[in-house]
Motif scaffolding. Structure first.
Motif, PDB file in Angstrom:
ATOM      1  N   GLN A 254       0.825  -1.214   0.000  1.00 41.98           N
ATOM      2  CA  GLN A 254       0.000   0.000   0.000  1.00 41.98           C
ATOM      3  C   GLN A 254       0.852   1.254   0.000  1.00 41.98           C
ATOM      4  OE1 GLN A 254      -3.017  -0.012   3.014  1.00 41.98           O
ATOM      5  NE2 GLN A 254      -3.569   2.132   2.733  1.00 41.98           N
ATOM      6  N   TRP A 255       1.982   1.216   0.705  1.00 41.37           N
ATOM      7  CA  TRP A 255       2.858   2.386   0.799  1.00 41.37           C
ATOM      8  C   TRP A 255       3.974   2.361  -0.232  1.00 41.37           C
ATOM      9  CZ3 TRP A 255       3.347   1.830   6.837  1.00 41.37           C
ATOM     10  CH2 TRP A 255       2.137   2.217   7.425  1.00 41.37           C
ATOM     11  N   THR A 256       3.869   1.480  -1.231  1.00 45.59           N
ATOM     12  CA  THR A 256       4.867   1.327  -2.304  1.00 45.59           C
ATOM     13  C   THR A 256       6.276   1.108  -1.752  1.00 45.59           C
ATOM     14  OG1 THR A 256       5.245   3.720  -2.555  1.00 45.59           O
ATOM     15  CG2 THR A 256       3.497   2.716  -3.904  1.00 45.59           C
ATOM     16  N   LEU A 257       6.368   0.259  -0.748  1.00 46.66           N
ATOM     17  CA  LEU A 257       7.659  -0.133  -0.184  1.00 46.66           C
ATOM     18  C   LEU A 257       8.041  -1.509  -0.708  1.00 46.66           C
ATOM     19  CD1 LEU A 257       7.012   1.003   3.509  1.00 46.66           C
ATOM     20  CD2 LEU A 257       7.980   2.323   1.615  1.00 46.66           C
ATOM     21  N   SER A 258       9.082  -2.084  -0.166  1.00 48.99           N
ATOM     22  CA  SER A 258       9.524  -3.410  -0.579  1.00 48.99           C
ATOM     23  C   SER A 258       9.056  -4.453   0.441  1.00 48.99           C
ATOM     24  CB  SER A 258      11.052  -3.462  -0.698  1.00 48.99           C
ATOM     25  OG  SER A 258      11.496  -4.801  -0.840  1.00 48.99           O
ATOM     26  N   PRO A 259       8.078  -5.289   0.097  1.00 52.17           N
ATOM     27  CA  PRO A 259       7.667  -6.347   1.028  1.00 52.17           C
ATOM     28  C   PRO A 259       8.812  -7.291   1.365  1.00 52.17           C
ATOM     29  CG  PRO A 259       6.076  -6.115  -0.762  1.00 52.17           C
ATOM     30  CD  PRO A 259       7.271  -5.299  -1.128  1.00 52.17           C
ATOM     31  N   LEU A 260       9.646  -7.584   0.378  1.00 48.44           N
ATOM     32  CA  LEU A 260      10.782  -8.479   0.590  1.00 48.44           C
ATOM     33  C   LEU A 260      11.701  -7.948   1.678  1.00 48.44           C
ATOM     34  CD1 LEU A 260      12.700 -10.814  -0.256  1.00 48.44           C
ATOM     35  CD2 LEU A 260      13.599  -9.288  -2.015  1.00 48.44           C
ATOM     36  N   PHE A 261      12.113  -6.697   1.568  1.00 54.32           N
ATOM     37  CA  PHE A 261      13.023  -6.100   2.533  1.00 54.32           C
ATOM     38  C   PHE A 261      12.363  -5.970   3.899  1.00 54.32           C
ATOM     39  CE2 PHE A 261      15.838  -2.201   3.568  1.00 54.32           C
ATOM     40  CZ  PHE A 261      16.769  -3.022   4.198  1.00 54.32           C
ATOM     41  N   ALA A 262      11.109  -5.518   3.928  1.00 56.69           N
ATOM     42  CA  ALA A 262      10.408  -5.322   5.198  1.00 56.69           C
ATOM     43  C   ALA A 262      10.261  -6.635   5.964  1.00 56.69           C
ATOM     44  CB  ALA A 262       9.036  -4.699   4.947  1.00 56.69           C
ATOM     45  N   LEU A 263       9.919  -7.712   5.275  1.00 54.65           N
ATOM     46  CA  LEU A 263       9.721  -8.998   5.945  1.00 54.65           C
ATOM     47  C   LEU A 263      11.032  -9.596   6.420  1.00 54.65           C
ATOM     48  CD1 LEU A 263       6.979 -10.336   3.555  1.00 54.65           C
ATOM     49  CD2 LEU A 263       6.680  -9.865   5.984  1.00 54.65           C
ATOM     50  N   LEU A 264      12.089  -9.426   5.640  1.00 52.66           N
ATOM     51  CA  LEU A 264      13.404  -9.893   6.101  1.00 52.66           C
ATOM     52  C   LEU A 264      13.816  -9.159   7.373  1.00 52.66           C
ATOM     53  CD1 LEU A 264      15.428 -10.209   2.768  1.00 52.66           C
ATOM     54  CD2 LEU A 264      14.891 -12.062   4.353  1.00 52.66           C
ATOM     55  N   VAL A 265      13.628  -7.852   7.382  1.00 54.63           N
ATOM     56  CA  VAL A 265      13.978  -7.058   8.564  1.00 54.63           C
ATOM     57  C   VAL A 265      13.106  -7.458   9.751  1.00 54.63           C
ATOM     58  CG1 VAL A 265      13.990  -4.733   9.535  1.00 54.63           C
ATOM     59  CG2 VAL A 265      14.886  -5.122   7.243  1.00 54.63           C
ATOM     60  N   ALA A 266      11.816  -7.677   9.510  1.00 53.92           N
ATOM     61  CA  ALA A 266      10.927  -8.094  10.600  1.00 53.92           C
ATOM     62  C   ALA A 266      11.411  -9.391  11.233  1.00 53.92           C
ATOM     63  CB  ALA A 266       9.500  -8.262  10.075  1.00 53.92           C
ATOM     64  N   GLY A 267      11.792 -10.349  10.410  1.00 50.72           N
ATOM     65  CA  GLY A 267      12.310 -11.610  10.933  1.00 50.72           C
ATOM     66  C   GLY A 267      13.601 -11.434  11.702  1.00 50.72           C
ATOM     67  N   MET A 268      14.512 -10.609  11.170  1.00 50.10           N
ATOM     68  CA  MET A 268      15.798 -10.401  11.844  1.00 50.10           C
ATOM     69  C   MET A 268      15.624  -9.677  13.173  1.00 50.10           C
ATOM     70  SD  MET A 268      18.543  -9.567   8.785  1.00 50.10           S
ATOM     71  CE  MET A 268      17.604  -8.227   8.056  1.00 50.10           C
ATOM     72  N   VAL A 269      14.763  -8.660  13.203  1.00 50.21           N
ATOM     73  CA  VAL A 269      14.538  -7.911  14.446  1.00 50.21           C
ATOM     74  C   VAL A 269      13.873  -8.808  15.489  1.00 50.21           C
ATOM     75  CG1 VAL A 269      13.222  -6.022  15.473  1.00 50.21           C
ATOM     76  CG2 VAL A 269      14.472  -5.656  13.338  1.00 50.21           C
ATOM     77  N   ALA A 270      12.905  -9.596  15.066  1.00 47.39           N
ATOM     78  CA  ALA A 270      12.245 -10.502  16.009  1.00 47.39           C
ATOM     79  C   ALA A 270      13.234 -11.495  16.595  1.00 47.39           C
ATOM     80  CB  ALA A 270      11.105 -11.244  15.310  1.00 47.39           C
ATOM     81  N   ARG A 271      14.127 -12.038  15.757  1.00 43.00           N
ATOM     82  CA  ARG A 271      15.135 -12.979  16.254  1.00 43.00           C
ATOM     83  C   ARG A 271      16.109 -12.284  17.191  1.00 43.00           C
ATOM     84  NH1 ARG A 271      15.258 -17.778  17.455  1.00 43.00           N
ATOM     85  NH2 ARG A 271      14.446 -18.384  15.414  1.00 43.00           N
ATOM     86  N   ALA A 272      16.558 -11.072  16.851  1.00 46.72           N
ATOM     87  CA  ALA A 272      17.514 -10.353  17.693  1.00 46.72           C
ATOM     88  C   ALA A 272      16.904 -10.011  19.053  1.00 46.72           C
ATOM     89  CB  ALA A 272      17.972  -9.075  16.981  1.00 46.72           C
ATOM     90  N   ARG A 273      15.619  -9.673  19.083  1.00 46.85           N
ATOM     91  CA  ARG A 273      14.973  -9.286  20.332  1.00 46.85           C
ATOM     92  C   ARG A 273      14.606 -10.492  21.194  1.00 46.85           C
ATOM     93  NH1 ARG A 273      14.803  -4.262  22.389  1.00 46.85           N
ATOM     94  NH2 ARG A 273      12.741  -4.742  23.240  1.00 46.85           N
ATOM     95  N   MET A 274      14.153 -11.570  20.550  1.00 47.25           N
ATOM     96  CA  MET A 274      13.603 -12.696  21.304  1.00 47.25           C
ATOM     97  C   MET A 274      14.592 -13.852  21.446  1.00 47.25           C
ATOM     98  SD  MET A 274       9.825 -12.638  19.501  1.00 47.25           S
ATOM     99  CE  MET A 274       9.161 -13.961  20.515  1.00 47.25           C
ATOM    100  N   ARG A 275      15.602 -13.891  20.579  1.00 46.92           N
ATOM    101  CA  ARG A 275      16.624 -14.950  20.592  1.00 46.92           C
ATOM    102  C   ARG A 275      15.963 -16.319  20.638  1.00 46.92           C
ATOM    103  NH1 ARG A 275      21.457 -12.537  20.826  1.00 46.92           N
ATOM    104  NH2 ARG A 275      21.522 -10.386  21.596  1.00 46.92           N
ATOM    105  N   HIS A 276      16.319 -17.137  21.594  1.00 47.21           N
ATOM    106  CA  HIS A 276      15.787 -18.498  21.643  1.00 47.21           C
ATOM    107  C   HIS A 276      14.315 -18.538  22.060  1.00 47.21           C
ATOM    108  CE1 HIS A 276      19.705 -20.158  20.855  1.00 47.21           C
ATOM    109  NE2 HIS A 276      20.217 -19.502  21.873  1.00 47.21           N
TER     110      HIS A 276
END
Length: 412
Positions: A254-276
Motif C-alpha cells: 500500500q505504501w509502495t515499499l519493498s515487502p521483501l526487505f520489510a519482511l526480512l527485517v521483521a524476521g531479523m529484528v524478532a530474532r535479535a529481540r527474542m533470541r531463543h
C-alpha cells in the motif's frame, strides 16, 4: 468466488474428463490440483527421491497452457494476493534464520555476499551484450540473475533439514542478493526512464523506499516481541506471526515499499529481540505449508518454454555465465572467509535456483511484459525461459549441494 476463474467456464462435461476439469468450480479445481500435487510429489519423492517442490511444479506445468490448458497464466492474477502471502511467510522465516552479526565478525564473508551477486549480474549482462542484446535489456537480465530464490531455498531446507556452514551461508547470501536485486531493479527503472527523469526526486524516492521498508519491518519485529509475551508457549503464537506477516506485507504494498526487505527485517529484528524465545514453525504451520503447495503449483503454471528453440544460446548463456560468476566470487574468497573447496562447490550449486521475486513482489500481476515494458522482447523471453528452467530444477541443485557435495548433517 466468481472472481477466481482458473478453469474454463463450461461445466457440462463429467468432472473426470479434461473438459469437465476445465469447467469445474474454481475452488474445487484448486483443491483437486492440490490433491494431485501432494500425491504425485510424495510418490516421486519416495520412488526417485525427487524433491517434493519439483513434483508440485510439475503438476502446475501439466495444468498450464504448455500441456493440458487447465489453467491460463492470466487467470492466476486473481490468486496473486494468496501467492504473495505464501512468499511472505517464507521470506519472514528466512529473516528469522539469518545472523547479520556474522557479516561483522567475518568481513570476508560480507565481501563474498556482495561479490557473488555482482559477479553473476555483471557477467550475465556483458555476455548478453556480446550476443547482440541491447545494453539496458541485458542489464535487467543481469539484475534478475543476481538473486537466488528464497522460496526454493526455504522449502528445500524444510525437506532436507541440513545443518552446517554451507546452509548458514546459503541463507545469508540468499537474503542479501535478493535485497540487492530489488534495489538494483529500482536503479534500472530510473535509468530506463530516460535523461528527462528527475534524479533528485528519484534519489529521494529510493531513500524513502529503503528507510521506510526497514522501519516497517523493524516495527513489526518489535510488535511481535511485545505481543508474544501474552501468547508465548500457546497455539496462538503462529497465528500472531501470520497476522503480522500479512500486515507488514500489505502495508508495504500500500505504501509502495519493498515487502521483501520489510519482511526480512521483521524476521531479523524478532530474532535479535527474542533470541531463543522465538519459535518459528516451518512455513508458520500447516496453513503456510498449504500455501506453499499452491505457490509451487502456480510457479509451474508460469513456467515458459516459448521461443526456447530460437533463443537457446541466450538461455544457456544466462544459466552458464551466472553459475560461473557466482562460483568465481565464492572460490575467490573461500579460504579467507573460512570455507573449504568442497564446501565452496556446494555453496555455488545451492545458489543457482534463480529468483523472479524481485519482479513479482513489485508487480500487481504475473505479466512480466507489463512490468518490464522497456526490455527488449527476445531478452525478456530468454530471461523467462532461463528462470523457468532454474526454478523447475532448483530444488534438485540445492538438495544435491547440501546433502551430497557438502554432506551437511541432518537436524533430526
Amino acid at each position: 468466488m466468481t472472481a477466481l476463474t482458473p478453469f474454463a467456464r463450461s461445466a457440462s462435461a463429467p468432472l473426470w474428463t479434461l473438459e469437465g476439469l476445465r469447467g469445474a468450480d474454481p475452488v474445487l479445481g484448486l483443491a483437486l490440483l492440490m490433491l494431485l500435487a501432494v500425491v504425485l510429489a510424495e510418490g516421486l519423492h519416495r520412488a526417485v527421491r525427487l524433491p517434493r517442490a519439483c513434483g508440485h511444479m510439475l503438476v502446475g506445468a501439466l495444468a498450464s497452457p504448455l500441456v493440458l490448458r487447465l489453467l491460463e497464466r492470466s487467470e492466476l492474477d486473481a490468486w496473486k494476493p494468496l501467492i504473495d502471502l505464501a512468499i511472505a511467510v517464507l521470506v519472514f522465516e528466512l529473516g528469522t534464520r539469518i545472523r547479520p552479526r556474522w557479516l561483522i565478525d567475518n568481513p570476508w564473508l560480507a565481501l563474498t555476499c556482495l561479490l557473488e551477486g555482482a559477479f553473476a549480474g555483471v557477467a550475465v549482462a556483458l555476455s548478453l551484450v556480446a550476443l547482440g542484446a541491447p545494453s539496458l535489456s541485458a542489464a535487467v537480465a543481469g539484475v534478475v540473475a543476481m538473486s537466488t530464490s528464497p522460496v526454493i531455498t526455504m522449502v528445500v531446507l524444510h525437506e532436507t533439514r541440513p545443518r552446517g556452514q554451507v546452509t548458514e551461508r546459503l541463507l545469508l547470501m540468499t537474503a542479501l542478493n535478493s535485497v540487492l536485486a530489488m534495489l538494483a531493479l529500482k536503479v534500472w527503472n530510473v535509468v530506463a526512464a530516460g535523461p528527462g527523469h528527475d534524479l533528485l526526486m528519484t534519489g529521494t524516492g529510493a531513500l524513502y523506499l529503503v528507510s521506510a521498508s526497514f522501519l516497517l519491518g523493524a516495527v513489526c519485529g518489535l510488535l511481535l516481541e511485545l505481543f508474544s509475551r501474552l501468547v508465548r508457549g500457546t497455539s496462538a503464537m503462529p497465528v500472531l506471526q501470520v497476522a503480522l506477516v500479512i500486515i507488514a506485507s500489505m502495508l508495504a504494498v500500500q505504501w509502495t515499499l519493498s515487502p521483501l526487505f520489510a519482511l526480512l527485517v521483521a524476521g531479523m529484528v524478532a530474532r535479535a529481540r527474542m533470541r531463543h524465545g522465538l519459535t518459528v514453525e516451518p512455513q508458520l504451520g500447516s496453513v503456510g505449508a498449504a500455501l506453499s503447495v499452491v505457490l509451487f503449483i502456480c510457479l509451474g503454471v508460469l513456467l515458459s518454454a516459448d521461443g526456447l528453440l530460437a533463443l537457446w544460446p541466450w538461455v544457456l548463456t544466462i544459466i552458464a555465465v551466472r553459475l560461473a560468476g557466482k562460483g568465481a566470487a565464492v572460490a575467490l574468497l573461500a579460504r579467507p572467509s573460512g570455507l573449504g573447496w568442497r564446501q565452496s562447490a556446494a555453496l555455488t550449486l545451492a545458489l543457482q535456483p534463480m529468483s523472479s521475486l524481485a519482479v513479482l513482489l513489485a508487480a500487481d500481476t504475473f505479466d512480466w511484459a507489463s512490468q518490464l515494458a522497456a526490455v527488449d522482447r527476445p531478452v525478456l523471453q530468454a530471461l523467462l525461459v532461463a528462470t523457468a528452467l532454474m526454478q523447475l530444477t532448483g530444488p534438485l541443485w540445492t538438495t544435491l549441494a547440501l546433502k551430497r557435495v557438502a554432506c551437511e548433517s541432518n537436524a533430526e
